[in-house]
Design a protein around this motif. Structure first.
Motif, PDB file in Angstrom:
ATOM      1  N   LYS A  39       4.742  -4.293  31.094  1.00 28.08           N
ATOM      2  CA  LYS A  39       3.361  -3.913  31.429  1.00 28.08           C
ATOM      3  C   LYS A  39       2.359  -4.614  30.518  1.00 28.08           C
ATOM      4  O   LYS A  39       1.320  -5.098  30.975  1.00 28.08           O
ATOM      5  N   GLN A  40       2.660  -4.682  29.243  1.00 29.48           N
ATOM      6  CA  GLN A  40       1.767  -5.348  28.294  1.00 29.48           C
ATOM      7  C   GLN A  40       1.690  -6.835  28.610  1.00 29.48           C
ATOM      8  O   GLN A  40       0.619  -7.433  28.568  1.00 29.48           O
ATOM      9  N   ALA A  65      20.325  -0.182  45.607  1.00 27.83           N
ATOM     10  CA  ALA A  65      19.891   0.641  44.467  1.00 27.83           C
ATOM     11  C   ALA A  65      19.118  -0.204  43.453  1.00 27.83           C
ATOM     12  O   ALA A  65      18.106   0.245  42.898  1.00 27.83           O
ATOM     13  N   GLU A  66      19.575  -1.435  43.215  1.00 32.74           N
ATOM     14  CA  GLU A  66      18.857  -2.317  42.293  1.00 32.74           C
ATOM     15  C   GLU A  66      17.475  -2.659  42.841  1.00 32.74           C
ATOM     16  O   GLU A  66      16.477  -2.641  42.106  1.00 32.74           O
ATOM     17  N   ALA A  67      17.417  -2.980  44.122  1.00 33.28           N
ATOM     18  CA  ALA A  67      16.139  -3.328  44.744  1.00 33.28           C
ATOM     19  C   ALA A  67      15.178  -2.148  44.703  1.00 33.28           C
ATOM     20  O   ALA A  67      13.983  -2.320  44.416  1.00 33.28           O
ATOM     21  N   GLU A  68      15.668  -0.975  44.970  1.00 40.40           N
ATOM     22  CA  GLU A  68      14.818   0.214  44.951  1.00 40.40           C
ATOM     23  C   GLU A  68      14.300   0.493  43.542  1.00 40.40           C
ATOM     24  O   GLU A  68      13.113   0.822  43.358  1.00 40.40           O
ATOM     25  N   HIS A  69      15.153   0.346  42.542  1.00 43.18           N
ATOM     26  CA  HIS A  69      14.728   0.511  41.145  1.00 43.18           C
ATOM     27  C   HIS A  69      13.604  -0.482  40.804  1.00 43.18           C
ATOM     28  O   HIS A  69      12.586  -0.111  40.213  1.00 43.18           O
ATOM     29  N   PHE A  70      13.782  -1.722  41.210  1.00 40.00           N
ATOM     30  CA  PHE A  70      12.773  -2.764  40.988  1.00 40.00           C
ATOM     31  C   PHE A  70      11.462  -2.398  41.669  1.00 40.00           C
ATOM     32  O   PHE A  70      10.388  -2.410  41.043  1.00 40.00           O
ATOM     33  N   LEU A  71      11.524  -2.050  42.945  1.00 38.22           N
ATOM     34  CA  LEU A  71      10.302  -1.756  43.696  1.00 38.22           C
ATOM     35  C   LEU A  71       9.569  -0.535  43.159  1.00 38.22           C
ATOM     36  O   LEU A  71       8.329  -0.529  43.103  1.00 38.22           O
ATOM     37  N   ALA A  75       5.744  -1.066  41.555  1.00 38.94           N
ATOM     38  CA  ALA A  75       4.933  -0.636  42.698  1.00 38.94           C
ATOM     39  C   ALA A  75       3.459  -1.000  42.557  1.00 38.94           C
ATOM     40  O   ALA A  75       2.815  -1.402  43.535  1.00 38.94           O
ATOM     41  N   ASP A  76       2.918  -0.903  41.354  1.00 39.74           N
ATOM     42  CA  ASP A  76       1.496  -1.205  41.145  1.00 39.74           C
ATOM     43  C   ASP A  76       1.171  -2.685  41.283  1.00 39.74           C
ATOM     44  O   ASP A  76      -0.009  -3.048  41.371  1.00 39.74           O
ATOM     45  N   TYR A  77       2.192  -3.534  41.297  1.00 39.56           N
ATOM     46  CA  TYR A  77       1.969  -4.982  41.343  1.00 39.56           C
ATOM     47  C   TYR A  77       2.360  -5.611  42.684  1.00 39.56           C
ATOM     48  O   TYR A  77       2.162  -6.800  42.875  1.00 39.56           O
ATOM     49  N   ILE A  78       2.874  -4.792  43.594  1.00 40.72           N
ATOM     50  CA  ILE A  78       3.232  -5.310  44.912  1.00 40.72           C
ATOM     51  C   ILE A  78       1.950  -5.713  45.630  1.00 40.72           C
ATOM     52  O   ILE A  78       1.007  -4.938  45.728  1.00 40.72           O
ATOM     53  N   GLY A  79       1.915  -6.951  46.093  1.00 44.29           N
ATOM     54  CA  GLY A  79       0.719  -7.494  46.709  1.00 44.29           C
ATOM     55  C   GLY A  79      -0.165  -8.247  45.724  1.00 44.29           C
ATOM     56  O   GLY A  79      -1.076  -8.965  46.123  1.00 44.29           O
ATOM     57  N   LYS A  80       0.104  -8.092  44.439  1.00 43.22           N
ATOM     58  CA  LYS A  80      -0.642  -8.801  43.393  1.00 43.22           C
ATOM     59  C   LYS A  80       0.202  -9.880  42.731  1.00 43.22           C
ATOM     60  O   LYS A  80      -0.339 -10.780  42.099  1.00 43.22           O
ATOM     61  N   TYR A 107      16.384  -6.298  51.533  1.00 46.49           N
ATOM     62  CA  TYR A 107      15.875  -4.953  51.317  1.00 46.49           C
ATOM     63  C   TYR A 107      14.423  -4.989  50.824  1.00 46.49           C
ATOM     64  O   TYR A 107      13.563  -4.258  51.314  1.00 46.49           O
ATOM     65  N   VAL A 108      14.153  -5.862  49.853  1.00 42.88           N
ATOM     66  CA  VAL A 108      12.790  -5.983  49.323  1.00 42.88           C
ATOM     67  C   VAL A 108      11.825  -6.405  50.429  1.00 42.88           C
ATOM     68  O   VAL A 108      10.740  -5.831  50.572  1.00 42.88           O
ATOM     69  N   LYS A 109      12.236  -7.362  51.230  1.00 42.55           N
ATOM     70  CA  LYS A 109      11.361  -7.830  52.320  1.00 42.55           C
ATOM     71  C   LYS A 109      11.114  -6.722  53.341  1.00 42.55           C
ATOM     72  O   LYS A 109       9.979  -6.518  53.795  1.00 42.55           O
TER      73      LYS A 109
END
Length: 157
Positions: A39-40, A65-71, A75-80, A107-109
């Protein structure tokens, strides 16, 4: 464009001193690890107006499970930021199964509507026939010595 990828190993990096256009930050690994500095590092890159990416280091625990953990973590950076899967042999029990990587990417897509990138070394790119529907970020390493950006990168041929 010139860019770098960073993780907790570069926790004290001063991005204002790095002549880069983009920064790709390690956010997660496996199904439970979250980088304590991501985050920093993202905040620093954003403040400098850098293009941004976040990556997940594949490990074990199941592709979904890995993809879900990542997403959930990013989450605050999806689309950015671009979303990236780092596919390496070290600490990756599934490395010899490229379908694991494909399951993660699909899965991410499906969940985000965003096509993620896959990141691997040049030598790994040659080991398997990779799905061309996902952008490839291919790393190439000469050795462990700093080399800076090169207009004509070395080859490992």
């Amino acid at each position: 464009m010139n860019g770098i990828d960073i993780s907790r190993w570069q926790k004290d990096i001063q991005l204002s001193r790095v002549p880069c256009d983009f920064v790709i930050v390690k956010a997660t690994q496996g199904t439970g690890y979250v980088s304590p500095t991501y985050k920093q590092q993202i905040t620093s890159a954003e403040a400098l107006g850098k293009y941004l990416g976040v990556y997940h280091y594949a490990s074990s625990g199941g592709a979904t499970a890995e993809a879900e953990h990542f997403l959930q973590t990013v989450a605050d950076y999806i689309g950015k930021a671009i979303l990236v899967l780092d596919w390496e042999g070290d600490q990756n029990a599934n490395f010899n199964n490229p379908l694991y990587a494909l399951d993660f990417l699909n899965y991410v897509k499906k969940r985000t509507g965003i096509t993620p990138f896959i990141y691997m070394s040049k030598s790994v790119c040659r080991q398997y026939k990779w799905d061309a529907s996902f952008p490839l970020w291919c790393a190439q390493y000469r050795n462990q010595q700093p080399s800076g950006y090169q207009a004509q990168p070395w080859t490992d041929a």
